[in-house]
Design a protein around this motif. Structure first.
Motif, PDB file in Angstrom:
ATOM      1  N   TYR A 213      -5.526  11.831   7.182  1.00 51.90           N
ATOM      2  CA  TYR A 213      -4.406  12.411   6.429  1.00 51.90           C
ATOM      3  C   TYR A 213      -4.787  12.496   4.954  1.00 51.90           C
ATOM      4  CZ  TYR A 213       0.412  12.469   4.435  1.00 51.90           C
ATOM      5  OH  TYR A 213       1.561  12.750   3.750  1.00 51.90           O
ATOM      6  N   PHE A 214      -4.346  13.560   4.299  1.00 48.98           N
ATOM      7  CA  PHE A 214      -4.351  13.639   2.840  1.00 48.98           C
ATOM      8  C   PHE A 214      -2.924  13.356   2.394  1.00 48.98           C
ATOM      9  CE2 PHE A 214      -8.401  15.971   2.888  1.00 48.98           C
ATOM     10  CZ  PHE A 214      -8.990  15.521   1.713  1.00 48.98           C
ATOM     11  N   GLY A 215      -2.686  12.192   1.817  1.00 52.73           N
ATOM     12  CA  GLY A 215      -1.341  11.826   1.378  1.00 52.73           C
ATOM     13  C   GLY A 215      -1.371  11.201   0.003  1.00 52.73           C
ATOM     14  N   THR A 216      -0.212  10.817  -0.491  1.00 48.27           N
ATOM     15  CA  THR A 216      -0.114  10.257  -1.837  1.00 48.27           C
ATOM     16  C   THR A 216      -0.163   8.734  -1.822  1.00 48.27           C
ATOM     17  OG1 THR A 216       2.293  10.093  -1.799  1.00 48.27           O
ATOM     18  CG2 THR A 216       1.345  12.203  -2.510  1.00 48.27           C
ATOM     19  N   PRO A 217      -0.666   8.130  -2.891  1.00 49.76           N
ATOM     20  CA  PRO A 217      -0.612   6.660  -2.985  1.00 49.76           C
ATOM     21  C   PRO A 217       0.819   6.140  -2.953  1.00 49.76           C
ATOM     22  CG  PRO A 217      -2.093   7.569  -4.646  1.00 49.76           C
ATOM     23  CD  PRO A 217      -1.353   8.731  -4.040  1.00 49.76           C
ATOM     24  N   LEU A 218       1.753   6.931  -3.481  1.00 51.10           N
ATOM     25  CA  LEU A 218       3.148   6.510  -3.564  1.00 51.10           C
ATOM     26  C   LEU A 218       3.700   6.144  -2.195  1.00 51.10           C
ATOM     27  CD1 LEU A 218       5.767   6.144  -5.160  1.00 51.10           C
ATOM     28  CD2 LEU A 218       6.197   8.594  -4.881  1.00 51.10           C
ATOM     29  N   SER A 219       3.430   6.959  -1.176  1.00 55.30           N
ATOM     30  CA  SER A 219       3.976   6.691   0.150  1.00 55.30           C
ATOM     31  C   SER A 219       3.031   5.878   1.030  1.00 55.30           C
ATOM     32  CB  SER A 219       4.316   8.008   0.854  1.00 55.30           C
ATOM     33  OG  SER A 219       3.167   8.834   0.964  1.00 55.30           O
ATOM     34  N   SER A 220       1.755   5.806   0.660  1.00 54.66           N
ATOM     35  CA  SER A 220       0.758   5.179   1.541  1.00 54.66           C
ATOM     36  C   SER A 220       0.243   3.834   1.073  1.00 54.66           C
ATOM     37  CB  SER A 220      -0.439   6.134   1.705  1.00 54.66           C
ATOM     38  OG  SER A 220      -0.038   7.418   2.111  1.00 54.66           O
ATOM     39  N   SER A 221       0.456   3.478  -0.182  1.00 50.25           N
ATOM     40  CA  SER A 221      -0.147   2.256  -0.723  1.00 50.25           C
ATOM     41  C   SER A 221       0.206   0.983   0.045  1.00 50.25           C
ATOM     42  CB  SER A 221       0.207   2.092  -2.208  1.00 50.25           C
ATOM     43  OG  SER A 221       1.599   2.042  -2.398  1.00 50.25           O
ATOM     44  N   PRO A 222       1.427   0.843   0.598  1.00 48.93           N
ATOM     45  CA  PRO A 222       1.695  -0.386   1.379  1.00 48.93           C
ATOM     46  C   PRO A 222       0.739  -0.542   2.560  1.00 48.93           C
ATOM     47  CG  PRO A 222       3.745   0.729   0.845  1.00 48.93           C
ATOM     48  CD  PRO A 222       2.641   1.671   0.479  1.00 48.93           C
ATOM     49  N   TYR A 223       0.348   0.585   3.145  1.00 48.46           N
ATOM     50  CA  TYR A 223      -0.557   0.533   4.293  1.00 48.46           C
ATOM     51  C   TYR A 223      -1.997   0.272   3.864  1.00 48.46           C
ATOM     52  CZ  TYR A 223       3.540   2.767   6.314  1.00 48.46           C
ATOM     53  OH  TYR A 223       4.815   3.056   6.699  1.00 48.46           O
ATOM     54  N   PHE A 224      -2.341   0.647   2.631  1.00 52.99           N
ATOM     55  CA  PHE A 224      -3.665   0.314   2.112  1.00 52.99           C
ATOM     56  C   PHE A 224      -3.762  -1.198   1.875  1.00 52.99           C
ATOM     57  CE2 PHE A 224      -3.696   4.712  -0.150  1.00 52.99           C
ATOM     58  CZ  PHE A 224      -3.995   5.333   1.049  1.00 52.99           C
ATOM     59  N   LYS A 225      -2.699  -1.758   1.344  1.00 58.98           N
ATOM     60  CA  LYS A 225      -2.712  -3.172   0.973  1.00 58.98           C
ATOM     61  C   LYS A 225      -2.860  -4.088   2.177  1.00 58.98           C
ATOM     62  CE  LYS A 225       0.000  -2.520  -3.260  1.00 58.98           C
ATOM     63  NZ  LYS A 225       1.295  -2.757  -3.941  1.00 58.98           N
ATOM     64  N   ASP A 226      -2.224  -3.711   3.298  1.00 59.31           N
ATOM     65  CA  ASP A 226      -2.304  -4.593   4.467  1.00 59.31           C
ATOM     66  C   ASP A 226      -3.356  -4.145   5.475  1.00 59.31           C
ATOM     67  OD1 ASP A 226      -1.159  -2.488   5.882  1.00 59.31           O
ATOM     68  OD2 ASP A 226       0.831  -3.386   5.967  1.00 59.31           O
ATOM     69  N   GLY A 227      -4.162  -3.145   5.100  1.00 60.38           N
ATOM     70  CA  GLY A 227      -5.281  -2.756   5.935  1.00 60.38           C
ATOM     71  C   GLY A 227      -4.959  -1.858   7.101  1.00 60.38           C
ATOM     72  N   ARG A 228      -3.717  -1.360   7.166  1.00 63.83           N
ATOM     73  CA  ARG A 228      -3.370  -0.497   8.299  1.00 63.83           C
ATOM     74  C   ARG A 228      -3.873   0.933   8.122  1.00 63.83           C
ATOM     75  NH1 ARG A 228       2.868  -1.377   9.404  1.00 63.83           N
ATOM     76  NH2 ARG A 228       2.916  -1.813   7.156  1.00 63.83           N
ATOM     77  N   LEU A 229      -4.204   1.307   6.884  1.00 66.79           N
ATOM     78  CA  LEU A 229      -4.868   2.580   6.603  1.00 66.79           C
ATOM     79  C   LEU A 229      -5.978   2.318   5.591  1.00 66.79           C
ATOM     80  CD1 LEU A 229      -1.835   5.068   6.255  1.00 66.79           C
ATOM     81  CD2 LEU A 229      -3.375   4.824   8.211  1.00 66.79           C
TER      82      LEU A 229
END
Length: 334
Positions: A213-229
């Protein structure tokens, strides 16, 4: 009993008006509350579903601008047809200042993507303000064995047609960015469009039912932090604050590449200049607020602000730029 203004000589009245004006100008709410518009809630139409970055920002901006104007912005999500359902709805709404569109770049992208999108930006809308730009991030599900954009390209090349990616809808910038990425590297993948990605789209990506996916940090950052994306690269020329170790596409696999998801506010054509001016003043005051800017920038949202004329120029320039890109990529959505 206090004296009325008529009890003072004309020269004294001018002084008093000047003092009152100065005191009122010290508070933006006072300045913006001097005319009868608005005297009821304003409907702000968002062309995507609830929960995505555009919806999040529209609600933030609407709340703060509403406070300045002494009214309420009511968010109405109208997703579908790549944003055209919302675009056409607002274009055909009464030009009274009580229905506005919180638009994304899809407003001009669709003019090339569709033979008949149902509206003409120059004829059907009055530009109000360019609000913000948001970088996009190329991200993958952790099941994809890639930690860089180069490794992802190699994985796609070894698995043609086996990787799926989500988007916020056909022709949305999240779709076009992946199409450009694939075409530039002679790759192919399966497109799974959603009506916005704030809900089921991201849910499916996180669950592994799609891989990229090409998405924004605003909506995706929680998933970056916990390793789900896993973020692989960002689309702007500079790295983003929240992902300092994630390179840009420009510095890794696509030199010179730059793109972002910009947003703004437009009203139906023939909306009065006075109402456009008041909306513009409220939005610019909100965007210039130091506390608001700090909060937005912490989420990798770059607040902008503009005059209506400047936003009109931006819309024309982006239509020309992306029109050429879309035609060159051969993307059509009819």
């Amino acid at each position: 009993m206090l004296p009325s203004k008529n009890d003072f000589p004309a020269n004294i009245q001018k002084v008093l008006y000047g003092i009152a004006g100065f005191l009122c100008a010290a508070t933006a709410t006072c300045v913006l509350a001097q005319t009868s518009y608005p005297n009821k809630p304003i409907k702000m139409v968002v062309p995507q579903g609830p929960g995505g970055s555009n919806d999040i920002l529209a609600r933030i901006f609407g709340q703060k601008a509403g406070e300045l104007l002494g009214t309420t912005f009511v968010i109405e999500n109208r997703s579908g047809a790549g944003g055209n359902i919302a675009h056409v709805f607002v274009a055909k709404s009464a030009p009274d200042g009580y229905t506005v569109l919180y638009n994304t770049s899809s407003l001009i992208l669709n003019l090339t993507l569709y033979a008949n999108p149902g509206y003409d930006v120059a004829k059907d809308f009055e530009p109000v303000v360019l609000t913000a730009t948001v970088p996009e991030v190329l991200m993958v599900h952790p099941s994809v064995p890639a930690t860089t954009a180069a490794e992802f390209i190699a994985y796609l090349r070894a698995n043609p047609g086996k990787v799926s990616y989500i988007s916020s809808g056909p022709g949305n910038i999240t779709h076009l960015l992946m199409e450009l990425f694939l075409k530039a590297n002679n790759l192919n993948a399966v497109h799974i469009p959603y009506r916005g990605t704030g809900g089921s789209g991201l849910t499916d990506l996180v669950a592994g039912r799609a891989q990229a996916y090409f998405g924004t940090p605003l909506s995706s950052s929680p998933y970056f932090k916990d390793g789900r994306l896993r973020p692989l690269a960002v689309t702007m020329l500079k790295r983003v604050r929240s992902l300092p170790n994630v390179p840009t596409l420009n510095e890794s696999v696509m030199p010179g590449f730059e793109a972002s998801a910009w947003q703004g506010l437009v009203a139906p054509a023939a909306t009065s200049a006075a109402n456009i001016s008041r909306l513009n003043a409220a939005m610019n005051t909100m965007l210039a607020d130091a506390e608001t800017r700090t909060k937005l920038e912490a989420q990798d949202v770059i607040p902008l602000g503009s005059t209506p004329a400047e936003y009109a120029t931006h819309l024309r320039n982006e239509q020309e730029r992306w029109g050429a890109i879309i035609r060159g990529a051969g993307v059509k959505l009819d």
